[in-house]
Motif scaffolding. Sequence first.
Motif, PDB file in Angstrom:
ATOM      1  N   LEU A 246       0.766  -1.395  -0.198  1.00  0.00           N
ATOM      2  CA  LEU A 246       0.071   0.187  -0.587  1.00  0.00           C
ATOM      3  C   LEU A 246       1.314   0.729  -0.384  1.00  0.00           C
ATOM      4  N   LEU A 247       2.130   1.328   0.827  1.00  0.00           N
ATOM      5  CA  LEU A 247       3.172   2.391   0.871  1.00  0.00           C
ATOM      6  C   LEU A 247       3.639   2.640  -0.724  1.00  0.00           C
ATOM      7  N   ALA A 248       4.418   1.277  -1.177  1.00  0.00           N
ATOM      8  CA  ALA A 248       5.324   1.587  -2.103  1.00  0.00           C
ATOM      9  C   ALA A 248       4.697   1.687  -3.360  1.00  0.00           C
ATOM     10  N   GLY A 249       3.342   0.500  -3.393  1.00  0.00           N
ATOM     11  CA  GLY A 249       3.079   0.149  -4.594  1.00  0.00           C
ATOM     12  C   GLY A 249       3.576  -0.866  -5.428  1.00  0.00           C
ATOM     13  N   ILE A 250       4.587  -2.122  -4.530  1.00  0.00           N
ATOM     14  CA  ILE A 250       5.209  -3.006  -5.348  1.00  0.00           C
ATOM     15  C   ILE A 250       4.499  -4.158  -4.318  1.00  0.00           C
TER      16      ILE A 250
ATOM     17  N   SER B 181      11.702   2.437  -2.612  1.00  0.00           N
ATOM     18  CA  SER B 181      11.027   3.068  -2.621  1.00  0.00           C
ATOM     19  C   SER B 181      10.524   3.617  -1.185  1.00  0.00           C
ATOM     20  N   LEU B 182      10.241   3.245  -0.722  1.00  0.00           N
ATOM     21  CA  LEU B 182      10.198   3.416   0.580  1.00  0.00           C
ATOM     22  C   LEU B 182      10.782   4.413   1.760  1.00  0.00           C
ATOM     23  N   ILE B 183      12.208   4.143   1.323  1.00  0.00           N
ATOM     24  CA  ILE B 183      13.266   5.541   1.489  1.00  0.00           C
ATOM     25  C   ILE B 183      13.364   6.118   0.520  1.00  0.00           C
ATOM     26  N   LYS B 184      13.152   6.215  -1.014  1.00  0.00           N
ATOM     27  CA  LYS B 184      12.902   7.481  -1.909  1.00  0.00           C
ATOM     28  C   LYS B 184      11.524   8.419  -1.219  1.00  0.00           C
ATOM     29  N   LYS B 185      10.423   8.025  -0.387  1.00  0.00           N
ATOM     30  CA  LYS B 185       9.740   8.073  -0.332  1.00  0.00           C
ATOM     31  C   LYS B 185      10.051   9.260   1.472  1.00  0.00           C
TER      32      LYS B 185
END
Length: 306
Positions: free
Chosen positions: A193-197, A211-215
């Motif tokens: 849900l957070l990363a779309g992966i 992706s989470l780190i990028k956010k």
Amino acid sequence: MSKKILCMGAINIDLTMYASCIPKPGETVVTDNFSTFPGGKGGNQAATIGKLGGNVAFFTKMGNDSFSNQLKENLKDSGVDISPIIVNAGLTSGIAMIMVDANAQNSIMFTPGGNAYLSIDDICQYEDLFSEYDILEITLEINPDVAYEAIRIAHRHDMTVVLDPSPMPITGIPDRIASMIDYIKPNEIEAELLAGIQVKDEESARKSLDSLIKKGFKHPILTVGSRGLYTYNDGTLITLRPYPVTAIDTTAAGDIFLGAFTVSLAQEKTFLECLEYAIAAASLSVTKKGAQTSIPTKEEINVLLA
């Protein structure tokens, strides 16, 4: 000296039944057992920290019904400072109805009771409380906007923020909040849900963490149930697996993991040491029934680690 931890999240009574299977819609399953356990993700995490020797307090809003009083006494007996709890005589405790099947998997229905009445005004009124602590451990069981305000205040007071993003809001977590969170522990559903992966293997776990780190999340810890966890340690992707045990109830394993992680963090252990301690605690917890009743002792964890 161990750093001081402030826990926020839901605390409730778990009404639990164990059966061969979880009923399908319209199905009735007969059991021969029923148990009442203290629970709630926030309560479980605080009790874990207290029982493992952490300096911890719990902050929420509760009623003064018999369940609420029982929950407060249990936290106190676990070594948790309950003085920050706001008591409202017109409220009840939270209640979770839990079914556990023969494979130790569970299904939960939850009504938050007094937990839902903690407001942004309450958080702001008690801002001085945050200045007394070094670490905020918080879940999204309380109103997400209230949790985000608590995170903003914690960030303003230079607290380390540890977030359990459960239950995940449909809208996700705002980027401006993500950048204030030091450690986040999503499971594979919350990570998707957070990363779309969708996390299926090591490569998809890497993409999800990236992706989470990028956010803006500094240290995401991706838990994948019986397969353990994925995270980065000094830039290297690592996988830690649970210890081989006979699981009978997984109800609070994630909460006990995060509580054990945070108490290790407060003792200024390395990131890897915190993870190893946490996964040992979670592994032991699934061998016992209940939520807070399944928290292992320091001695049990140390024996397993040894």
